[in-house]
Design a protein around this motif. Sequence first.
Motif, short mmCIF file in Angstrom:
data_model
loop_
_atom_site.label_atom_id
_atom_site.label_comp_id
_atom_site.label_asym_id
_atom_site.label_seq_id
_atom_site.Cartn_x
_atom_site.Cartn_y
_atom_site.Cartn_z
N PRO A 77 0.80 -1.30 -0.05
CA PRO A 77 0.21 -0.05 0.08
C PRO A 77 0.88 1.37 -0.02
O PRO A 77 0.20 2.32 -0.40
N GLU A 78 2.12 1.18 0.52
CA GLU A 78 3.05 2.57 0.59
C GLU A 78 3.30 2.87 -0.79
O GLU A 78 3.11 4.11 -1.07
N GLY A 129 -0.23 3.56 -3.02
CA GLY A 129 -0.82 4.74 -2.49
C GLY A 129 0.03 5.85 -2.81
O GLY A 129 -0.72 7.11 -3.33
N SER A 137 -8.26 4.82 -3.72
CA SER A 137 -7.81 5.14 -2.31
C SER A 137 -8.34 3.91 -1.10
O SER A 137 -7.54 3.19 -0.63
N LEU A 138 -9.88 3.64 -1.49
CA LEU A 138 -10.26 2.40 -0.69
C LEU A 138 -9.55 1.18 -1.09
O LEU A 138 -9.71 0.37 -0.13
N THR A 139 -9.45 1.02 -2.38
CA THR A 139 -8.76 -0.09 -2.63
C THR A 139 -7.17 -0.36 -2.05
O THR A 139 -6.88 -1.45 -1.48
N VAL A 140 -6.54 0.78 -2.30
CA VAL A 140 -5.08 0.73 -1.98
C VAL A 140 -4.94 0.41 -0.32
O VAL A 140 -4.06 -0.29 0.06
N VAL A 141 -5.63 1.42 0.51
CA VAL A 141 -5.15 1.46 1.86
C VAL A 141 -4.87 0.09 2.35
O VAL A 141 -4.05 -0.15 3.28
N PRO A 142 -6.04 -0.85 2.42
CA PRO A 142 -5.43 -2.14 3.10
C PRO A 142 -4.47 -3.11 2.72
O PRO A 142 -3.94 -3.87 3.22
N GLY A 143 -3.95 -2.81 1.20
CA GLY A 143 -3.02 -3.73 0.74
C GLY A 143 -3.25 -5.01 0.43
O GLY A 143 -2.48 -5.90 -0.16
#
Length: 349
Positions: A115-116, A119, A319-325
């Motif tokens: 995610p880093e 994101g 954004s909601l897809t990426v945050v959890p990884g």
Amino acid sequence: MVAVVLLVLTWGRDLPGPLVALVTLVLAAAVLSAVHHAEVIAHRVGEPFGSLVLAVAVTIIEVALIVTLMADGGDKSATLARDTVFAAVMITCNGIVGLSLLVTSLRHGVAVFNPEGTGAALATVATLATLSLVVPTFTTSKPGPEFSTVQLTFAALASLVLYGLFVATQTVRHRDYFLPITRQGEVIAADEHAEEPTTRTAVVSLCLLGLALVGVVGLAKGVSPTIESGVAAAGLPQAVVGVVIALLVLLPETIAALRAARRDRVQTSLNLALGSAMASIGLTIPAVALASVWLSGPLVLGLGATHMVLLALTVVVGSLTVVPGRATLLQGGVHLVVFAAYLELAANP
């Protein structure tokens, strides 16, 4: 090489039906060739350099095509840069991302990525798209959704600076953020089971990749009059032509991303998708800003209300897809529905 030879023989000519069919077949072969050589280079230099090479190579040729068409098109090409860049953003951030997540989820249950790095890429794409495509709709220094000369200069410099910072982050300072990871969070540096190509093989592939991409973009331009005629005959808006051309040009990245997703390397797929979107904006806006010095027609960059809503939805969903990884079949489906909405609204605005 066959694609380049055919491009030279057909450049600037009206193509009859049988020749259009031949050009289309060679175009498809050139796409597959580009993907093959890009994967050879990627295996030699490693990630994220491999995905960066393909994204930048395709975008540079795409930018040259846009500037050429703008120089030939006059006032009717005023929105060409905007339409092409926005189509690239929607295709990459929703189409390629959605398909990659879908393929990985179907084969491996859950798509796992960093995610880093992802994101950071999404944040850069969102900033570039907003500054270049949304802000011109609301500026008042010049009538219409256009930048003034000073504003366009700022947007071009900001695009170059952000893209340069991202490339430095991706390849030097935080390269590990953009490498594929296992389900336990460990970095996968390379495919251990595949023999690394030699430097000579990689150099040959780099040259042939350039030839293949020239053939892809050039032949796509060659068949564009046929596409335009078909779109007009179907009663569809002119913007659909830009969507079709963008789909053809982005085929190499799409196929390469899906192949990576099948191998459970979804981070590579996301690097390709978001890197292509970023390169499309970060290189196209400075190029058209420079070209506007000698081009006489207007340069319309501001999006309409419907497209701004789709861009905002893309950023929120991304954004909601990426945050959890981690992503499942659902996230892939959501991105594909947004992409389908874009295609539907392009055909029926």
